[in-house]
Design a protein around this motif. Structure first.
Motif, PDB file in Angstrom:
ATOM      1  N   LYS A   1       3.918   0.796 -15.423  1.00  0.00           N
ATOM      2  CA  LYS A   1       4.387   0.231 -16.690  1.00  0.00           C
ATOM      3  C   LYS A   1       4.918  -1.191 -16.515  1.00  0.00           C
ATOM      4  O   LYS A   1       4.846  -1.988 -17.430  1.00  0.00           O
ATOM      5  CB  LYS A   1       5.512   1.092 -17.263  1.00  0.00           C
ATOM      6  CG  LYS A   1       5.156   2.541 -17.426  1.00  0.00           C
ATOM      7  CD  LYS A   1       4.741   2.840 -18.821  1.00  0.00           C
ATOM      8  CE  LYS A   1       4.607   4.345 -18.985  1.00  0.00           C
ATOM      9  NZ  LYS A   1       3.414   4.736 -19.635  1.00  0.00           N
ATOM     10  N   LYS A   2       5.485  -1.488 -15.341  1.00  0.00           N
ATOM     11  CA  LYS A   2       6.075  -2.803 -15.091  1.00  0.00           C
ATOM     12  C   LYS A   2       5.706  -3.266 -13.685  1.00  0.00           C
ATOM     13  O   LYS A   2       5.517  -2.448 -12.794  1.00  0.00           O
ATOM     14  CB  LYS A   2       7.606  -2.744 -15.190  1.00  0.00           C
ATOM     15  CG  LYS A   2       8.132  -2.337 -16.542  1.00  0.00           C
ATOM     16  CD  LYS A   2       9.649  -2.474 -16.623  1.00  0.00           C
ATOM     17  CE  LYS A   2      10.345  -1.349 -15.912  1.00  0.00           C
ATOM     18  NZ  LYS A   2      11.799  -1.355 -16.070  1.00  0.00           N
ATOM     19  N   PHE A   3       5.625  -4.584 -13.541  1.00  0.00           N
ATOM     20  CA  PHE A   3       5.302  -5.193 -12.255  1.00  0.00           C
ATOM     21  C   PHE A   3       6.261  -6.330 -11.963  1.00  0.00           C
ATOM     22  O   PHE A   3       6.772  -6.971 -12.883  1.00  0.00           O
ATOM     23  CB  PHE A   3       3.876  -5.770 -12.266  1.00  0.00           C
ATOM     24  CG  PHE A   3       2.835  -4.760 -12.606  1.00  0.00           C
ATOM     25  CD1 PHE A   3       2.273  -3.974 -11.617  1.00  0.00           C
ATOM     26  CD2 PHE A   3       2.422  -4.582 -13.913  1.00  0.00           C
ATOM     27  CE1 PHE A   3       1.313  -3.034 -11.923  1.00  0.00           C
ATOM     28  CE2 PHE A   3       1.458  -3.645 -14.229  1.00  0.00           C
ATOM     29  CZ  PHE A   3       0.910  -2.868 -13.232  1.00  0.00           C
ATOM     30  N   GLU A   4       6.473  -6.603 -10.685  1.00  0.00           N
ATOM     31  CA  GLU A   4       7.223  -7.793 -10.298  1.00  0.00           C
ATOM     32  C   GLU A   4       6.769  -8.251  -8.924  1.00  0.00           C
ATOM     33  O   GLU A   4       6.197  -7.480  -8.152  1.00  0.00           O
ATOM     34  CB  GLU A   4       8.726  -7.558 -10.332  1.00  0.00           C
ATOM     35  CG  GLU A   4       9.266  -6.619  -9.295  1.00  0.00           C
ATOM     36  CD  GLU A   4      10.787  -6.494  -9.376  1.00  0.00           C
ATOM     37  OE1 GLU A   4      11.419  -6.595  -8.323  1.00  0.00           O
ATOM     38  OE2 GLU A   4      11.312  -6.286 -10.484  1.00  0.00           O
ATOM     39  N   ILE A   5       7.030  -9.537  -8.658  1.00  0.00           N
ATOM     40  CA  ILE A   5       6.732 -10.116  -7.344  1.00  0.00           C
ATOM     41  C   ILE A   5       8.042 -10.232  -6.588  1.00  0.00           C
ATOM     42  O   ILE A   5       9.038 -10.723  -7.126  1.00  0.00           O
ATOM     43  CB  ILE A   5       6.067 -11.495  -7.487  1.00  0.00           C
ATOM     44  CG1 ILE A   5       4.706 -11.363  -8.177  1.00  0.00           C
ATOM     45  CG2 ILE A   5       5.909 -12.154  -6.111  1.00  0.00           C
ATOM     46  CD1 ILE A   5       4.047 -12.685  -8.509  1.00  0.00           C
ATOM     47  N   ASN A   6       8.028  -9.765  -5.364  1.00  0.00           N
ATOM     48  CA  ASN A   6       9.184  -9.834  -4.482  1.00  0.00           C
ATOM     49  C   ASN A   6       8.760 -10.570  -3.212  1.00  0.00           C
ATOM     50  O   ASN A   6       7.693 -10.304  -2.676  1.00  0.00           O
ATOM     51  CB  ASN A   6       9.656  -8.411  -4.141  1.00  0.00           C
ATOM     52  CG  ASN A   6      10.869  -8.405  -3.262  1.00  0.00           C
ATOM     53  OD1 ASN A   6      11.871  -9.021  -3.572  1.00  0.00           O
ATOM     54  ND2 ASN A   6      10.784  -7.701  -2.148  1.00  0.00           N
ATOM     55  N   VAL A   7       9.595 -11.505  -2.749  1.00  0.00           N
ATOM     56  CA  VAL A   7       9.286 -12.234  -1.523  1.00  0.00           C
ATOM     57  C   VAL A   7      10.044 -11.588  -0.376  1.00  0.00           C
ATOM     58  O   VAL A   7      11.256 -11.441  -0.419  1.00  0.00           O
ATOM     59  CB  VAL A   7       9.668 -13.726  -1.630  1.00  0.00           C
ATOM     60  CG1 VAL A   7       9.285 -14.456  -0.355  1.00  0.00           C
ATOM     61  CG2 VAL A   7       9.007 -14.360  -2.840  1.00  0.00           C
ATOM     62  N   GLU A   8       9.297 -11.158   0.636  1.00  0.00           N
ATOM     63  CA  GLU A   8       9.888 -10.474   1.793  1.00  0.00           C
ATOM     64  C   GLU A   8       9.185 -10.962   3.050  1.00  0.00           C
ATOM     65  O   GLU A   8       7.973 -10.750   3.208  1.00  0.00           O
ATOM     66  CB  GLU A   8       9.713  -8.965   1.630  1.00  0.00           C
ATOM     67  CG  GLU A   8      10.415  -8.122   2.645  1.00  0.00           C
ATOM     68  CD  GLU A   8      11.928  -8.079   2.422  1.00  0.00           C
ATOM     69  OE1 GLU A   8      12.637  -8.050   3.430  1.00  0.00           O
ATOM     70  OE2 GLU A   8      12.361  -8.079   1.269  1.00  0.00           O
ATOM     71  N   ASN A   9       9.918 -11.648   3.933  1.00  0.00           N
ATOM     72  CA  ASN A   9       9.355 -12.127   5.207  1.00  0.00           C
ATOM     73  C   ASN A   9       8.071 -12.937   5.017  1.00  0.00           C
ATOM     74  O   ASN A   9       7.054 -12.658   5.635  1.00  0.00           O
ATOM     75  CB  ASN A   9       9.094 -10.955   6.160  1.00  0.00           C
ATOM     76  CG  ASN A   9      10.363 -10.233   6.531  1.00  0.00           C
ATOM     77  OD1 ASN A   9      11.420 -10.851   6.649  1.00  0.00           O
ATOM     78  ND2 ASN A   9      10.279  -8.923   6.699  1.00  0.00           N
ATOM     79  N   ASP A  10       8.106 -13.913   4.126  1.00  0.00           N
ATOM     80  CA  ASP A  10       6.963 -14.786   3.839  1.00  0.00           C
ATOM     81  C   ASP A  10       5.758 -14.047   3.269  1.00  0.00           C
ATOM     82  O   ASP A  10       4.629 -14.532   3.331  1.00  0.00           O
ATOM     83  CB  ASP A  10       6.541 -15.579   5.074  1.00  0.00           C
ATOM     84  CG  ASP A  10       7.602 -16.570   5.522  1.00  0.00           C
ATOM     85  OD1 ASP A  10       8.314 -17.107   4.644  1.00  0.00           O
ATOM     86  OD2 ASP A  10       7.723 -16.800   6.738  1.00  0.00           O
ATOM     87  N   CYS A  11       5.969 -12.861   2.722  1.00  0.00           N
ATOM     88  CA  CYS A  11       4.908 -12.103   2.065  1.00  0.00           C
ATOM     89  C   CYS A  11       5.293 -11.941   0.600  1.00  0.00           C
ATOM     90  O   CYS A  11       6.429 -11.580   0.283  1.00  0.00           O
ATOM     91  CB  CYS A  11       4.743 -10.730   2.716  1.00  0.00           C
ATOM     92  SG  CYS A  11       3.471  -9.714   1.935  1.00  0.00           S
ATOM     93  N   TYR A  12       4.361 -12.221  -0.280  1.00  0.00           N
ATOM     94  CA  TYR A  12       4.586 -12.055  -1.716  1.00  0.00           C
ATOM     95  C   TYR A  12       4.095 -10.659  -2.097  1.00  0.00           C
ATOM     96  O   TYR A  12       2.894 -10.415  -2.209  1.00  0.00           O
ATOM     97  CB  TYR A  12       3.869 -13.155  -2.499  1.00  0.00           C
ATOM     98  CG  TYR A  12       4.510 -14.496  -2.263  1.00  0.00           C
ATOM     99  CD1 TYR A  12       5.484 -14.979  -3.126  1.00  0.00           C
ATOM    100  CD2 TYR A  12       4.177 -15.263  -1.142  1.00  0.00           C
ATOM    101  CE1 TYR A  12       6.106 -16.199  -2.886  1.00  0.00           C
ATOM    102  CE2 TYR A  12       4.790 -16.479  -0.904  1.00  0.00           C
ATOM    103  CZ  TYR A  12       5.748 -16.932  -1.778  1.00  0.00           C
ATOM    104  OH  TYR A  12       6.368 -18.139  -1.544  1.00  0.00           O
ATOM    105  N   GLU A  13       5.057  -9.737  -2.241  1.00  0.00           N
ATOM    106  CA  GLU A  13       4.751  -8.337  -2.514  1.00  0.00           C
ATOM    107  C   GLU A  13       4.674  -8.100  -4.019  1.00  0.00           C
ATOM    108  O   GLU A  13       5.524  -8.581  -4.762  1.00  0.00           O
ATOM    109  CB  GLU A  13       5.851  -7.432  -1.960  1.00  0.00           C
ATOM    110  CG  GLU A  13       6.085  -7.560  -0.492  1.00  0.00           C
ATOM    111  CD  GLU A  13       7.268  -6.727  -0.023  1.00  0.00           C
ATOM    112  OE1 GLU A  13       7.315  -6.454   1.182  1.00  0.00           O
ATOM    113  OE2 GLU A  13       8.145  -6.372  -0.840  1.00  0.00           O
TER     114      GLU A  13
END
Length: 85
Positions: free
Chosen positions: A17-29
């Motif tokens: 239903k929802k999405f988001e981008i999270n930055v973790e250790n130079d990876c865009y999750e």
């Protein structure tokens, strides 16, 4: 209404239903939420912000088509090297 997503590693299938981008250790999750609780699931990772946004654009296009009455789609998260910006 949601969209079924198969995760990048092919191990998870979730009605999102929802999405988001999270930055973790130079990876865009890209994280997805089913709307049942506040938990987000990892569904794919990309080496650049532009790639992650491009994948969200692809998801948005799938959702718009589904809301217009077209048969529901299932989206497979592309691998990092498959996303050209």
């Amino acid at each position: 209404m949601g969209i079924w997503i198969r995760s990048q590693n092919k191990m998870t299938l979730i009605n999102c239903k929802k999405f988001e981008i999270n930055v973790e250790n130079d990876c865009y999750e890209i994280l997805a939420n089913s709307g049942r609780n506040e938990t987000y699931d990892y569904i794919g990772g990309y080496s650049s912000k532009e790639q992650a946004i491009k994948v969200l654009d692809m998801l948005e296009n799938c959702i718009v088509e589904a809301e217009d009455g077209i048969t529901y789609h299932m989206f497979n998260m592309p691998q990092d090297d498959e996303v050209v910006v």
